[in-house]
Design a protein around this motif. Structure first.
Motif, mmCIF file in Angstrom:
data_model
loop_
_atom_site.group_PDB
_atom_site.id
_atom_site.type_symbol
_atom_site.label_atom_id
_atom_site.label_comp_id
_atom_site.label_asym_id
_atom_site.label_seq_id
_atom_site.Cartn_x
_atom_site.Cartn_y
_atom_site.Cartn_z
ATOM 1 N N MET A 1 9.411 -14.289 0.189
ATOM 2 C CA MET A 1 7.998 -14.024 0.406
ATOM 3 C C MET A 1 7.799 -12.664 1.065
ATOM 4 S SD MET A 1 4.975 -15.460 0.248
ATOM 5 C CE MET A 1 3.399 -15.437 1.002
ATOM 6 N N LEU A 2 8.655 -12.355 2.030
ATOM 7 C CA LEU A 2 8.539 -11.088 2.748
ATOM 8 C C LEU A 2 8.783 -9.904 1.820
ATOM 9 C CD1 LEU A 2 8.039 -9.851 5.526
ATOM 10 C CD2 LEU A 2 10.455 -10.125 6.006
ATOM 11 N N LYS A 3 9.699 -10.088 0.877
ATOM 12 C CA LYS A 3 9.994 -9.015 -0.078
ATOM 13 C C LYS A 3 8.778 -8.729 -0.955
ATOM 14 C CE LYS A 3 13.985 -9.310 -2.021
ATOM 15 N NZ LYS A 3 15.097 -9.652 -2.933
ATOM 16 N N TYR A 4 8.100 -9.781 -1.399
ATOM 17 C CA TYR A 4 6.929 -9.598 -2.254
ATOM 18 C C TYR A 4 5.783 -8.940 -1.495
ATOM 19 C CZ TYR A 4 9.491 -12.699 -5.323
ATOM 20 O OH TYR A 4 10.461 -13.260 -6.104
ATOM 21 N N ILE A 5 5.616 -9.315 -0.247
ATOM 22 C CA ILE A 5 4.583 -8.673 0.567
ATOM 23 C C ILE A 5 4.903 -7.200 0.767
ATOM 24 C CG2 ILE A 5 3.580 -8.582 2.888
ATOM 25 C CD1 ILE A 5 3.654 -11.588 2.954
ATOM 26 N N SER A 6 6.196 -6.885 0.950
ATOM 27 C CA SER A 6 6.591 -5.485 1.118
ATOM 28 C C SER A 6 6.315 -4.677 -0.139
ATOM 29 C CB SER A 6 8.070 -5.391 1.473
ATOM 30 O OG SER A 6 8.338 -6.021 2.685
ATOM 31 N N TYR A 7 6.669 -5.225 -1.296
ATOM 32 C CA TYR A 7 6.376 -4.532 -2.555
ATOM 33 C C TYR A 7 4.868 -4.358 -2.742
ATOM 34 C CZ TYR A 7 11.077 -4.629 -4.542
ATOM 35 O OH TYR A 7 12.402 -4.418 -4.798
ATOM 36 N N PHE A 8 4.121 -5.424 -2.504
ATOM 37 C CA PHE A 8 2.669 -5.359 -2.686
ATOM 38 C C PHE A 8 2.037 -4.368 -1.724
ATOM 39 C CE2 PHE A 8 -1.688 -7.054 -2.222
ATOM 40 C CZ PHE A 8 -2.086 -6.911 -3.538
ATOM 41 N N ASN A 9 2.524 -4.330 -0.482
ATOM 42 C CA ASN A 9 1.999 -3.373 0.490
ATOM 43 C C ASN A 9 2.283 -1.937 0.062
ATOM 44 O OD1 ASN A 9 0.703 -4.992 2.290
ATOM 45 N ND2 ASN A 9 2.363 -5.065 3.757
ATOM 46 N N LEU A 10 3.450 -1.688 -0.483
ATOM 47 C CA LEU A 10 3.747 -0.322 -0.929
ATOM 48 C C LEU A 10 2.864 0.088 -2.103
ATOM 49 C CD1 LEU A 10 7.616 -0.146 -0.539
ATOM 50 C CD2 LEU A 10 5.878 1.018 0.815
ATOM 51 N N ILE A 63 3.657 0.301 16.324
ATOM 52 C CA ILE A 63 2.641 1.333 16.086
ATOM 53 C C ILE A 63 1.803 0.973 14.863
ATOM 54 C CG2 ILE A 63 2.295 3.737 15.384
ATOM 55 C CD1 ILE A 63 4.720 4.433 17.160
ATOM 56 N N SER A 64 2.465 0.563 13.779
ATOM 57 C CA SER A 64 1.717 0.243 12.564
ATOM 58 C C SER A 64 0.839 -0.988 12.751
ATOM 59 C CB SER A 64 2.663 0.048 11.380
ATOM 60 O OG SER A 64 3.435 -1.115 11.533
ATOM 61 N N VAL A 65 1.325 -1.982 13.488
ATOM 62 C CA VAL A 65 0.519 -3.181 13.717
ATOM 63 C C VAL A 65 -0.663 -2.867 14.625
ATOM 64 C CG1 VAL A 65 0.542 -5.425 14.881
ATOM 65 C CG2 VAL A 65 2.280 -4.875 13.225
ATOM 66 N N SER A 66 -0.445 -2.064 15.657
ATOM 67 C CA SER A 66 -1.572 -1.733 16.537
ATOM 68 C C SER A 66 -2.623 -0.919 15.786
ATOM 69 C CB SER A 66 -1.087 -0.995 17.783
ATOM 70 O OG SER A 66 -0.475 0.219 17.446
ATOM 71 N N LEU A 67 -2.190 0.024 14.950
ATOM 72 C CA LEU A 67 -3.163 0.770 14.144
ATOM 73 C C LEU A 67 -3.869 -0.142 13.151
ATOM 74 C CD1 LEU A 67 -1.212 4.083 13.420
ATOM 75 C CD2 LEU A 67 -3.155 3.768 14.941
ATOM 76 N N SER A 68 -3.148 -1.101 12.593
ATOM 77 C CA SER A 68 -3.754 -2.036 11.644
ATOM 78 C C SER A 68 -4.754 -2.954 12.328
ATOM 79 C CB SER A 68 -2.674 -2.866 10.947
ATOM 80 O OG SER A 68 -1.888 -2.069 10.119
ATOM 81 N N VAL A 99 -9.928 -2.731 0.352
ATOM 82 C CA VAL A 99 -8.505 -2.465 0.124
ATOM 83 C C VAL A 99 -7.813 -2.173 1.453
ATOM 84 C CG1 VAL A 99 -6.868 -0.850 -0.939
ATOM 85 C CG2 VAL A 99 -8.796 -1.700 -2.246
ATOM 86 N N LYS A 100 -8.440 -1.398 2.309
ATOM 87 C CA LYS A 100 -7.868 -1.090 3.620
ATOM 88 C C LYS A 100 -7.749 -2.345 4.477
ATOM 89 C CE LYS A 100 -6.694 1.748 7.007
ATOM 90 N NZ LYS A 100 -5.293 1.638 7.333
ATOM 91 N N LEU A 101 -8.752 -3.211 4.431
ATOM 92 C CA LEU A 101 -8.711 -4.459 5.178
ATOM 93 C C LEU A 101 -7.578 -5.361 4.682
ATOM 94 C CD1 LEU A 101 -10.150 -6.173 7.353
ATOM 95 C CD2 LEU A 101 -11.518 -7.128 5.505
ATOM 96 N N LEU A 102 -7.417 -5.456 3.372
ATOM 97 C CA LEU A 102 -6.322 -6.243 2.798
ATOM 98 C C LEU A 102 -4.971 -5.671 3.199
ATOM 99 C CD1 LEU A 102 -5.404 -8.535 0.893
ATOM 100 C CD2 LEU A 102 -5.506 -6.855 -0.958
ATOM 101 N N ASP A 104 -4.263 -3.845 5.856
ATOM 102 C CA ASP A 104 -4.039 -4.059 7.285
ATOM 103 C C ASP A 104 -3.637 -5.495 7.594
ATOM 104 O OD1 ASP A 104 -4.561 -1.435 7.975
ATOM 105 O OD2 ASP A 104 -6.693 -1.794 8.282
ATOM 106 N N VAL A 105 -4.307 -6.446 6.976
ATOM 107 C CA VAL A 105 -3.974 -7.852 7.214
ATOM 108 C C VAL A 105 -2.572 -8.165 6.701
ATOM 109 C CG1 VAL A 105 -4.593 -10.214 6.535
ATOM 110 C CG2 VAL A 105 -6.358 -8.634 7.281
ATOM 111 N N LEU A 106 -2.205 -7.623 5.549
ATOM 112 C CA LEU A 106 -0.861 -7.849 5.026
ATOM 113 C C LEU A 106 0.203 -7.150 5.865
ATOM 114 C CD1 LEU A 106 -1.384 -7.699 1.172
ATOM 115 C CD2 LEU A 106 -0.837 -9.682 2.571
ATOM 116 N N THR A 107 -0.118 -5.988 6.429
ATOM 117 C CA THR A 107 0.832 -5.304 7.301
ATOM 118 C C THR A 107 1.081 -6.107 8.574
ATOM 119 O OG1 THR A 107 0.169 -3.141 6.454
ATOM 120 C CG2 THR A 107 1.286 -3.169 8.570
ATOM 121 N N ILE A 108 0.030 -6.672 9.136
ATOM 122 C CA ILE A 108 0.168 -7.500 10.337
ATOM 123 C C ILE A 108 0.998 -8.746 10.022
ATOM 124 C CG2 ILE A 108 -1.096 -8.931 11.993
ATOM 125 C CD1 ILE A 108 -3.394 -6.837 11.708
ATOM 126 N N SER A 109 0.705 -9.401 8.903
ATOM 127 C CA SER A 109 1.467 -10.608 8.550
ATOM 128 C C SER A 109 2.913 -10.265 8.209
ATOM 129 C CB SER A 109 0.798 -11.339 7.395
ATOM 130 O OG SER A 109 0.815 -10.559 6.233
#
Length: 128
Positions: A1-10, A63-68, A99-102, A104-109
């Motif tokens: 699951m984490l791999k798919y989220i990483s691909y989707f986030n990129l 840093i990325s989570v706090s910015l998100s 898109v930015k909200l999606l 950010d939420v995926l980066t936090i998760s």
């Protein structure tokens, strides 16, 4: 699951970069780079089948989570103001905010999932 989220986030980051770059919004592009770096690092470690992070990986993640989180709060506030007609909005299209909200939420998760996976892996290493 984490791999798919990483691909989707990129992929989402590339779409977001194109949308931000076309609007000449370079501050948001600069604020997006820690999240892209963390997504790439997570995916790199997942493909190596080793999710052991060094300290600097966690710093990039924090840093990325706090910015998100900050971006998510401002985006939700702005969306509520736009939808309640309490503000005049003359900025970029609403699709950019969604898109930015999606992203950010995926980066936090993704950070939460990667942190817990790293914690489990370290606990297994210490038990052996």
């Amino acid at each position: 699951m984490l791999k798919y989220i990483s691909y989707f986030n990129l992929v989402l980051a590339i779409v977001l970069l194109v949308m931000l770059r076309s609007g000449r919004n370079y501050i948001d592009v600069a604020l997006l780079t820690p999240s892209i770096l963390f997504n790439w690092l997570t995916l790199y470690h997942l493909l190596k089948n080793n999710l052991k992070f060094a300290k600097w990986h966690f710093y990039v993640g924090y840093i990325s989570v706090s910015l998100s989180i900050i971006s998510t709060i401002f985006t939700v506030i702005l969306l509520f103001e736009i939808l309640s007609n309490s503000s005049i909005y003359l900025g970029p299209p609403i699709n950019l905010f969604l898109v930015k909200l999606l992203f950010d939420v995926l980066t936090i998760s993704q950070f939460i999932m990667a942190y817990s996976s790293n914690k489990k892996l370290l606990n297994q290493t210490y038990q052996n």
